[in-house]
Design a protein around this motif. Sequence first.
Motif, PDB file in Angstrom:
ATOM      1  N   ARG A 107     -13.997 -33.218  20.730  1.00  0.00           N
ATOM      2  CA  ARG A 107     -12.614 -32.969  21.162  1.00  0.00           C
ATOM      3  C   ARG A 107     -12.406 -31.476  21.313  1.00  0.00           C
ATOM      4  N   ILE A 108     -11.853 -31.078  22.463  1.00  0.00           N
ATOM      5  CA  ILE A 108     -11.536 -29.665  22.730  1.00  0.00           C
ATOM      6  C   ILE A 108     -10.022 -29.510  22.677  1.00  0.00           C
ATOM      7  N   PRO A 109      -9.486 -28.828  21.654  1.00  0.00           N
ATOM      8  CA  PRO A 109      -8.017 -28.734  21.523  1.00  0.00           C
ATOM      9  C   PRO A 109      -7.403 -27.974  22.701  1.00  0.00           C
ATOM     10  N   GLY A 110      -6.156 -28.237  22.991  1.00  0.00           N
ATOM     11  CA  GLY A 110      -5.425 -27.539  24.054  1.00  0.00           C
ATOM     12  C   GLY A 110      -4.595 -26.401  23.485  1.00  0.00           C
ATOM     13  N   ASN A 111      -3.946 -25.655  24.378  1.00  0.00           N
ATOM     14  CA  ASN A 111      -3.020 -24.599  23.969  1.00  0.00           C
ATOM     15  C   ASN A 111      -1.749 -24.761  24.775  1.00  0.00           C
ATOM     16  N   GLY A 112      -0.930 -23.751  24.805  1.00  0.00           N
ATOM     17  CA  GLY A 112       0.343 -23.882  25.499  1.00  0.00           C
ATOM     18  C   GLY A 112       0.190 -24.204  26.975  1.00  0.00           C
ATOM     19  N   GLU A 113      -0.828 -23.664  27.633  1.00  0.00           N
ATOM     20  CA  GLU A 113      -1.001 -23.864  29.068  1.00  0.00           C
ATOM     21  C   GLU A 113      -2.063 -24.914  29.395  1.00  0.00           C
ATOM     22  N   ARG A 114      -2.874 -25.330  28.446  1.00  0.00           N
ATOM     23  CA  ARG A 114      -3.988 -26.248  28.734  1.00  0.00           C
ATOM     24  C   ARG A 114      -3.900 -27.458  27.820  1.00  0.00           C
ATOM     25  N   LEU A 115      -4.085 -28.642  28.448  1.00  0.00           N
ATOM     26  CA  LEU A 115      -4.020 -29.888  27.693  1.00  0.00           C
ATOM     27  C   LEU A 115      -5.336 -30.133  26.942  1.00  0.00           C
TER      28      LEU A 115
END
Length: 975
Positions: free
Chosen positions: A496-504
């Motif tokens: 799993r690759i976590p997201g950030n404010g701009e990326r899901l």
Amino acid sequence: MGITSLERLAALLVAACSLSICWLSLDHSSRSQDVVRHLVEGHAQAAMLLSETDQSLSQSRQIYDYLLSDRGVSVEDAVSILDSFTSRLRQLDAVEREHFDGMLLDLAHLRAGLMLIEEMRAFDEFSSTMTSTMEEVNQRLASVEAAFGELTGKAVLPGETLYFLGNSIKSLKTMATRYLRAKPDRLPVFNELMGKITNNLDRLLAMEELAGEHEALHALQAEVVALRTNIPRLRANLRYDPNFMANTNKAERDGIKNLWDASMRSVQAIKERHTRDMRQHSNAFQQETEADKRAFLILTGCILALAAAGLYTIRKCAVGRIAALKKGAALISNGQLDHRIPPGPSDVIGELAVEFNSMAESLQNEKRISAKAMEELERSHDLLDERFRERNQELSEAIDSLHLKDAALAHSREGVVVCDEALRVIDANPAISRLTGYPMASLLGLTPGSFCSNAPSGDFQETLLQSLEAQGRYEGEVEIISRDGKRVPLRVLFARIPGNGERLPRHVGICLDITEQRDTAHKLKRQALSDALTGLPNREALISSLGARMRKARADSSRFAVLHLDLDDFKNINDSLGHATGDALLKIVALRLSSVMRKDGMVARLGADEFALVSGPLESDSQALAMARRAAGCFRGPLELSGETYRLSASLGMASFPRDGSDAAELVKNAGLALHRAKMHGKGRLEVFTQELDEQVRSRVALERDLYKAVEDRQFEVHYQPIIDIASSRIAGAEALLRWTRNGTPVSPGEFIPLCEEMHIMRGVTEALLEKVTRDIKLWEAQGITPHVSVNISALHLSEPDFLERLADTLESHGIASGRIGLEITETAIMQNPQAAAETLRQLRERGHALSVDDFGTGYSSLRYLQKFPFTSLKIDRQFIADLDGKESRAIVKATIAMARTLGLTVIAEGVETVGQLELITGKGCDFYQGFLCSPALPATGFADLFRQKAEGFLDRPVQPGEKSAAPSDDDTLQ
């Protein structure tokens, strides 16, 4: 009138007319279908019954002709004569009836055979069984006639009784022969057909479709009744009156013939009239249908005309207002948004005009709002251009980096897939397409679980999501189903690759094809569980399969059997023909065994020439024995290999689960124990494991263990049984006999010596015997005692290449002359290898050893080998001495002594226990004896004491043919 009113009027008119037409059409169609169905069903059934009646009349006419040609008699005629004859014999007194016991048995078999033939004729069972039964009846008739002929010659009964019985036998033979030659009685078949015809006529009379044929049907019915009544009577007259077919009865036969012809013509006439009526009904119904069709067409035309008139009126009213709508639409499209249309009447077109005006008003408002928006758009366009240039630079750099990564992923052998939060594929490299067989466009939107085959899609998907949420990764092995249906095993790793404010958040999966690794593992497993030569499962696979079968058998409360098979003397084939031929024959045997096993069974090779067969679930022991017989049947025929024919046999041992073992190893072991028992009793045998066998094997194993220890610890003792010179009653020598005490209990030599030979430890036992004998002889010499000692030599020991050297070394090490030791060899031991035995015996004789044939008469007993081999004496077996009261044994002893004297051999009788036996062998000219009459076998000290009491004699002194035994002198030596 508005458009709406006209439309409603036209619609109501069309609907009313349509409903009327539909109701009329459905009503007429339903009535027509009922009429047609009733007409077709009734006429079809009548036609079928008429055809069956016609066919049955034809068949019964053929049977009638058959009945007229039959001249046979009934079985009751022959049986009544037979019963009368049997009853007359049973009235005889006991003495007279003894002469007829065999005839009564033949008569009982004869009666049973006639009744069996009658039963088979009743069921039209004309088979090979009937033929064999008829042959047996003829044989019984001939046997009765022959037996009576013999009794007539002996005159065991008065003349009138014999005359009555003779006439009865002739009548019985005539009636039975006529019955056997008679044709089968077809009258029951005739009556069955006539009953069927009568039933069909009753059904035809009850049908309305044939109401006009009642008179003809009644007439036909009367004719059938007359035939059904007269023909059985005619048949009975014909059977019991041979002259019935004479011209005097021609009128009656002609009357029946006319009845047949009339009934056949009546049926044909009724069928023709019925067919004609069916055609008339069909034509009438067809004309009625055509008239209805024309009426429906006219009515439909009227409705269409009314509908066209209504539509014309509606169109005339609506054309002007529709033109106004078209004009308004054209002006709006040209930009004149302020144009409006008068509404007019409140109908559909009026409502369209109101909607048109409302739409024009809305478009005018939107135009004003769009003008303001365009002004705002121009101001923001400049800001977007600046930001686009900045982003474009960043994207160019990112694209270059992505190109490098894409190139690496595109050429990677591992499949890489990128999924969204719901694990739907959003991107993948070409390796994934190669693994799944799906093009990239088809993969997008799928989930990994949608093509996973080792678990339902939902379960795998849920497991994957749970692992990713809990641990952030998932690793394991799965199978996918490619687009062409092929299963592909994969080693997968999802992260799993976590997201950030701009990326899901995203999920990345790596898939490695492990087909080659799994195939290699499977191949190694197959090789580990299969026999390299035959391809059959090996012992390890057998044990594994037995474990699974046992678990299933316990769950099902069933049972199965294991068969242990060993090829007899297969080592000889390998030694004589080579292992290549032996391997080829083993392959043929494997194929044959596999061919006789059922699908739920198993064949395995345990090694060398041993195989195991496992049955499926069994219901009885007989099924297990049937499997064993099928396996043994594989060796009844020859085996052909490279143009050569070979014959093999096999010994078999069988054990059953759960009776004979609780686990696989124990079951196989017990089957092997049964096989061992089979080989002990010969070749080509089957033995079934029993608890008694288990106990015997356990006892044998314990005995073998103790024997090994006895050889190592020199536990054997040597006893000496005196050999007495009959002429002088002095001890001429002794036979050295082995004795063994096991746990304080003496063991019979007949029990442990054969076992030593099977265990191949007889060499050590014989060496221990010779060692003890030479020590005792040396001790006796020191005491002034010099008896001659005979030692038994086994066949195995005699065939060893270094036997002569080891014997000479033993004697030399103790300083014993060869002439002091004699050797006793059985006939069977010599004949195992006559050529080698002859050379060994010759050398022994040259060295001075006396040679004796032990247990003479129980083996080959051939004069040829007595002449060929250099024996000095022979010993008559104790079984002949024990049975000297019998004439046969006495003759054998006499002949043996005479033969020995002719060949110059001395004779020793074994097992002499009574004075009477001694007197008998003395009278026959025997030289020496040994047995309990003189003394049992004694230890060395006891024998020395006994020897001192008697003078020394000779054991193998030369005896000329016909010479009486003479008392030896004290200075003679034993050879």
